[in-house]
Design an enzyme around this catalytic site. Structure first.
Site, PDB file in Angstrom:
ATOM      1  N   PRO A   2      29.523  30.341  49.030  1.00 41.06           N
ATOM      2  CG  PRO A   2      31.344  29.232  47.939  1.00 41.06           C
ATOM      3  CD  PRO A   2      30.491  30.219  47.916  1.00 41.06           C
ATOM      4  CE  LYS A  55      33.130  34.467  54.392  1.00 36.33           C
ATOM      5  NZ  LYS A  55      32.594  35.517  53.968  1.00 36.33           N
ATOM      6  CG  HIS A  87      31.144  29.346  33.557  1.00 40.74           C
ATOM      7  ND1 HIS A  87      31.533  30.902  33.145  1.00 40.74           N
ATOM      8  CD2 HIS A  87      29.853  29.386  33.329  1.00 40.74           C
ATOM      9  CE1 HIS A  87      30.165  31.297  32.612  1.00 40.74           C
ATOM     10  NE2 HIS A  87      29.465  30.463  32.651  1.00 40.74           N
ATOM     11  NE  ARG A 105      27.524  36.444  39.735  1.00 39.45           N
ATOM     12  CZ  ARG A 105      26.692  36.878  40.539  1.00 39.45           C
ATOM     13  NH1 ARG A 105      27.104  37.061  41.779  1.00 39.45           N
ATOM     14  NH2 ARG A 105      25.693  36.928  40.363  1.00 39.45           N
ATOM     15  NE  ARG A 254      28.243  42.579  50.767  1.00 42.45           N
ATOM     16  CZ  ARG A 254      28.916  43.047  49.738  1.00 42.45           C
ATOM     17  NH1 ARG A 254      28.544  43.923  48.914  1.00 42.45           N
ATOM     18  NH2 ARG A 254      30.306  43.019  49.589  1.00 42.45           N
TER      19      ARG A 254
END
Length: 265
Positions: A2, A55, A87, A105, A254
DNA sequence: CCCGTGCCCTGGCGGC
DNA sequence: TGCCGCCAGGGCACGG
């Protein structure tokens, strides 16, 4: 994962469901995500307003602000069955509905703040402005003494808020700037192009309901902006402008995708 | 202040 | 087929 558009889409869903509702109970299945003290304080709080900053999602409650960050895989959903996923880490119960926070995660975070502290202590105190509110000249100045590649600087939430790895690649492609160009080499025109491209990319993504890559879903509904990606995850495919193959490199650890013909240092 | 590195965490994938 | 090891990544702590 996201980024600003997906976070706004999630927030809109939560707003529709939760405004005016009071938390009656919370089940926490992963202690590191929300401790007992925070949980206790949340019981009895009413959701007055929901907003997003970069975010981050901010739940404005009766006495506190709850700051939620989804990190890579976090998502909220309204369960249709009793069965809990392994989860699902935090389950919020309201009078007449249940919202689950699901995060494969476990990287997502919840921070509870007193209302007078929300914007003066981390994580929101150091957060930069969103591209929509950022003056290109101010952004240009903030890059003046930076030696990192522009790609890394776009991911630095203290400088500009809301851009993640996917949209950073797309923004630099539209702005025709090489991801390795150093911050202090970014011109005023570059800065304008970056801000304009950011607004363009993020706005279109919000309109499309957020990008779906590996994992993003909002209450089970799949966004589809991913079909419009120009460079991200497009290694070896022809550039839509010049036809040369899209390259993939590492920048600041990255994965970074770009067209070496269209994007210049 | 700035920058690079490692950490958190798990599912998925490549290699054998 | 099954197992192992590695990779992905946002933000932060840490050390230079």
């Amino acid at each position: 994962m996201p980024e600003l558009p997906e976070v706004r889409v999630v927030s809109k869903f939560l707003r529709n469901e939760l405004i005016g509702k009071t938390i009656t109970h919370i089940d926490v299945y992963y202690d590191k995500m929300m401790n007992e003290t925070v949980k206790e304080k949340l019981i009895g709080q009413t959701v007055n307003k929901l907003k997003t900053l970069g975010k981050y999602i901010v739940f404005e409650l009766t006495d506190y602000d709850l700051i939620s960050h989804l990190r890579m895989e976090g998502k909220y959903y309204q369960p249709t069955t009793q069965a809990r996923s392994k989860h699902d880490h935090v389950v919020f119960f309201f009078n007449d509905l249940e919202i689950r926070y699901h995060d494969t995660r476990k990287f997502g975070t919840f921070d509870l703040r007193n209302k007078d502290e929300t914007y003066v202590v981390p994580p929101l105190s150091k957060l930069g402005k969103e591209p929509f509110d950022l003056d290109p000249l101010d952004f240009y100045k903030s890059l003046k003494n930076r030696h990192s590649p522009i790609k890394s600087l776009l991911l630095n939430q203290h400088l500009i808020a809301g851009i993640g790895n996917i949209y950073a690649d797309e923004i630099l492609f539209l702005a025709k700037i090489h991801p390795l160009k150093k911050g202090n080499k970014i011109t005023k025109q570059n800065s304008k192009d970056i801000i304009n491209s950011s607004i363009d990319v993020l706005t279109r993504a919000i309109d499309k309901g957020g990008t779906t890559l590996h994992s993003f879903k909002n209450n089970g509904e799949v966004g589809w902006f991913s079909q419009e990606l120009n460079v991200h995850l497009q290694e070896h495919k022809p550039c839509k402008i010049c036809g040369n193959p899209i390259q993939r490199i590492k920048v600041g650890g990255r994965s970074t995708y770009f067209c070496k013909t269209c994007q210049r240092k």
